[in-house]
Scaffold this motif. Structure first.
Motif, PDB file in Angstrom:
ATOM      1  N   UNK A  61       0.824  -1.215   0.000  1.00 27.26           N
ATOM      2  CA  UNK A  61       0.000   0.000   0.000  1.00 27.26           C
ATOM      3  C   UNK A  61       0.850   1.254   0.000  1.00 27.26           C
ATOM      4  N   UNK A  62       1.966   1.213   0.713  1.00 26.95           N
ATOM      5  CA  UNK A  62       2.839   2.375   0.830  1.00 26.95           C
ATOM      6  C   UNK A  62       4.281   1.898   0.799  1.00 26.95           C
ATOM      7  N   UNK A  63       5.165   2.858   0.856  1.00 26.59           N
ATOM      8  CA  UNK A  63       6.578   2.536   0.887  1.00 26.59           C
ATOM      9  C   UNK A  63       7.246   2.910  -0.414  1.00 26.59           C
ATOM     10  N   UNK A  64       8.454   2.394  -0.570  1.00 26.47           N
ATOM     11  CA  UNK A  64       9.213   2.659  -1.781  1.00 26.47           C
ATOM     12  C   UNK A  64       9.559   1.333  -2.431  1.00 26.47           C
ATOM     13  N   UNK A  65      10.008   1.408  -3.633  1.00 24.38           N
ATOM     14  CA  UNK A  65      10.402   0.205  -4.340  1.00 24.38           C
ATOM     15  C   UNK A  65       9.501  -0.055  -5.531  1.00 24.38           C
ATOM     16  N   UNK A  66       9.958  -0.925  -6.407  1.00 24.26           N
ATOM     17  CA  UNK A  66       9.264  -1.147  -7.674  1.00 24.26           C
ATOM     18  C   UNK A  66       7.967  -1.939  -7.566  1.00 24.26           C
ATOM     19  N   UNK A  67       7.711  -2.595  -6.442  1.00 23.79           N
ATOM     20  CA  UNK A  67       6.507  -3.419  -6.348  1.00 23.79           C
ATOM     21  C   UNK A  67       5.370  -2.759  -5.573  1.00 23.79           C
ATOM     22  N   UNK A  68       5.556  -1.537  -5.107  1.00 24.81           N
ATOM     23  CA  UNK A  68       4.440  -0.861  -4.432  1.00 24.81           C
ATOM     24  C   UNK A  68       3.334  -0.613  -5.459  1.00 24.81           C
ATOM     25  N   UNK A  69       2.131  -0.495  -4.963  1.00 22.95           N
ATOM     26  CA  UNK A  69       1.009  -0.217  -5.866  1.00 22.95           C
ATOM     27  C   UNK A  69       1.256   1.094  -6.604  1.00 22.95           C
ATOM     28  N   UNK A  78      -2.946  -0.779 -15.118  1.00 20.73           N
ATOM     29  CA  UNK A  78      -4.290  -0.219 -15.184  1.00 20.73           C
ATOM     30  C   UNK A  78      -5.323  -1.200 -14.608  1.00 20.73           C
ATOM     31  N   UNK A  79      -5.276  -1.410 -13.293  1.00 29.36           N
ATOM     32  CA  UNK A  79      -6.278  -2.291 -12.699  1.00 29.36           C
ATOM     33  C   UNK A  79      -7.658  -1.629 -12.701  1.00 29.36           C
ATOM     34  N   UNK A  80      -8.694  -2.466 -12.693  1.00 24.49           N
ATOM     35  CA  UNK A  80     -10.065  -1.953 -12.604  1.00 24.49           C
ATOM     36  C   UNK A  80     -10.421  -1.599 -11.170  1.00 24.49           C
ATOM     37  N   UNK A  81      -9.861  -2.339 -10.209  1.00 26.41           N
ATOM     38  CA  UNK A  81     -10.114  -2.137  -8.788  1.00 26.41           C
ATOM     39  C   UNK A  81      -8.789  -2.198  -8.058  1.00 26.41           C
ATOM     40  N   UNK A  82      -8.584  -1.289  -7.106  1.00 26.50           N
ATOM     41  CA  UNK A  82      -7.394  -1.297  -6.255  1.00 26.50           C
ATOM     42  C   UNK A  82      -7.867  -1.414  -4.814  1.00 26.50           C
ATOM     43  N   UNK A  83      -7.312  -2.383  -4.077  1.00 28.99           N
ATOM     44  CA  UNK A  83      -7.678  -2.588  -2.670  1.00 28.99           C
ATOM     45  C   UNK A  83      -6.413  -2.400  -1.847  1.00 28.99           C
ATOM     46  N   UNK A  84      -6.405  -1.390  -0.974  1.00 30.72           N
ATOM     47  CA  UNK A  84      -5.222  -1.078  -0.190  1.00 30.72           C
ATOM     48  C   UNK A  84      -5.609  -0.285   1.044  1.00 30.72           C
ATOM     49  N   UNK A  85      -4.615   0.058   1.844  1.00 34.46           N
ATOM     50  CA  UNK A  85      -4.865   0.811   3.076  1.00 34.46           C
ATOM     51  C   UNK A  85      -5.359   2.222   2.759  1.00 34.46           C
ATOM     52  N   UNK A  86      -6.053   2.795   3.726  1.00 32.23           N
ATOM     53  CA  UNK A  86      -6.564   4.160   3.570  1.00 32.23           C
ATOM     54  C   UNK A  86      -5.420   5.141   3.327  1.00 32.23           C
ATOM     55  N   UNK A  87      -4.323   4.977   4.066  1.00 31.85           N
ATOM     56  CA  UNK A  87      -3.181   5.888   3.919  1.00 31.85           C
ATOM     57  C   UNK A  87      -2.597   5.807   2.505  1.00 31.85           C
ATOM     58  N   UNK A  88      -2.452   4.607   1.994  1.00 36.94           N
ATOM     59  CA  UNK A  88      -1.954   4.433   0.631  1.00 36.94           C
ATOM     60  C   UNK A  88      -2.915   5.000  -0.390  1.00 36.94           C
ATOM     61  N   UNK A  89      -4.201   4.805  -0.142  1.00 37.02           N
ATOM     62  CA  UNK A  89      -5.221   5.328  -1.040  1.00 37.02           C
ATOM     63  C   UNK A  89      -5.177   6.849  -1.084  1.00 37.02           C
ATOM     64  N   UNK A  90      -5.030   7.472   0.082  1.00 38.04           N
ATOM     65  CA  UNK A  90      -4.960   8.933   0.128  1.00 38.04           C
ATOM     66  C   UNK A  90      -3.770   9.451  -0.682  1.00 38.04           C
ATOM     67  N   UNK A 144       7.085  -4.252   5.748  1.00 37.79           N
ATOM     68  CA  UNK A 144       7.457  -3.007   5.077  1.00 37.79           C
ATOM     69  C   UNK A 144       6.261  -2.408   4.358  1.00 37.79           C
ATOM     70  N   UNK A 145       5.166  -2.283   5.066  1.00 35.86           N
ATOM     71  CA  UNK A 145       3.952  -1.696   4.496  1.00 35.86           C
ATOM     72  C   UNK A 145       3.369  -0.707   5.494  1.00 35.86           C
ATOM     73  N   UNK A 146       2.125  -0.342   5.338  1.00 33.45           N
ATOM     74  CA  UNK A 146       1.519   0.716   6.127  1.00 33.45           C
ATOM     75  C   UNK A 146       1.671   0.510   7.626  1.00 33.45           C
ATOM     76  N   UNK A 147       1.357  -0.685   8.132  1.00 36.09           N
ATOM     77  CA  UNK A 147       1.437  -0.902   9.580  1.00 36.09           C
ATOM     78  C   UNK A 147       2.880  -0.809  10.073  1.00 36.09           C
ATOM     79  N   UNK A 148       3.811  -1.385   9.345  1.00 37.00           N
ATOM     80  CA  UNK A 148       5.214  -1.286   9.733  1.00 37.00           C
ATOM     81  C   UNK A 148       5.736   0.132   9.677  1.00 37.00           C
ATOM     82  N   UNK A 149       5.321   0.865   8.644  1.00 37.24           N
ATOM     83  CA  UNK A 149       5.738   2.266   8.525  1.00 37.24           C
ATOM     84  C   UNK A 149       5.190   3.079   9.689  1.00 37.24           C
ATOM     85  N   UNK A 150       3.974   2.787  10.111  1.00 37.07           N
ATOM     86  CA  UNK A 150       3.372   3.496  11.242  1.00 37.07           C
ATOM     87  C   UNK A 150       4.177   3.238  12.514  1.00 37.07           C
TER      88      UNK A 150
END
Length: 190
Positions: A61-69, A78-90, A144-150
């Motif tokens: 959802x967040x972070x750096x690197x080539x595999x982040x959303x 070009x996905x039709x739907x993206x499901x991720x954390x609120x912070x990443x979405x913002x 290494x995602x939203x919860x870990x970053x928090x």
């Protein structure tokens, strides 16, 4: 959450009305690790009841690197739907990668902690007790995602122990929970 997740997948159909009439319809979904288990459980039911094949990709959802959303969207995914954390979405809405106003809340997810079997249960009843428990830990492993970053960027600095604890940041999702036993086993060999 089950109904909300199915509804979220269905939102992709709103933008693509021809899917329901196409015998070879596909829906592209990009998802972060936080929802992966529930998503994988519900996906077969969604495909069976709608007749739509879902092609799934994943990223943090967040972070750096080539595999982040975010990185995948910037490279043209070009996905039709993206499901991720609120912070990443913002972040993605602010970067004009997701259309503002199309978001749907699916769930809230509390943070959890675990210790190795046989270890004493850490005291987390107060902020002071949590601080001491974290300082006593030989290793704190987090995704290494939203919860870990928090935890790394907010909780540890607030506790004034960010530079005094041993951290290991792992791949997002369930991989972080698998890392603790592997690390403990590797330390036994020393």
């Amino acid at each position: 959450m089950r109904t909300r997740l199915l509804n979220c997948l269905a939102i992709g159909l709103v933008a693509l009305p021809a899917l329901s009439r196409d015998a070879h319809a596909e829906l592209a979904v990009m998802i972060s690790g936080g929802f992966a288990l529930a998503y994988q459980e519900l996906l077969p039911e969604f495909e069976r009841t709608t007749g739509i094949k879902v092609v799934t990709t994943s990223g943090a959802s967040q972070g750096t690197g080539p595999t982040t959303i975010k990185a995948q969207l910037e490279r043209g995914a070009r996905p039709d739907v993206v499901i991720l954390s609120k912070e990443g979405l913002e972040e993605l809405i602010a970067a004009n990668r997701i259309v503002d106003g199309t978001e749907v809340g699916l769930a809230s997810s509390p943070l959890g902690a675990a210790v190795r079997a046989g270890s004493p249960r850490p005291d987390v009843a107060t902020v002071a007790a949590l601080r001491e428990s974290l300082l006593k830990a030989r290793l704190i492993t987090m995704p290494g995602s939203t919860s870990g970053m928090f935890i790394e960027d907010d909780v540890l600095p607030r506790l004034r122990i960010a530079d005094r604890v041993s951290l290991k940041v792992t791949a997002p999702g369930v991989e972080s929970t698998r890392a603790v036993p592997r690390w403990v086993e590797s330390r036994k060999e020393l």
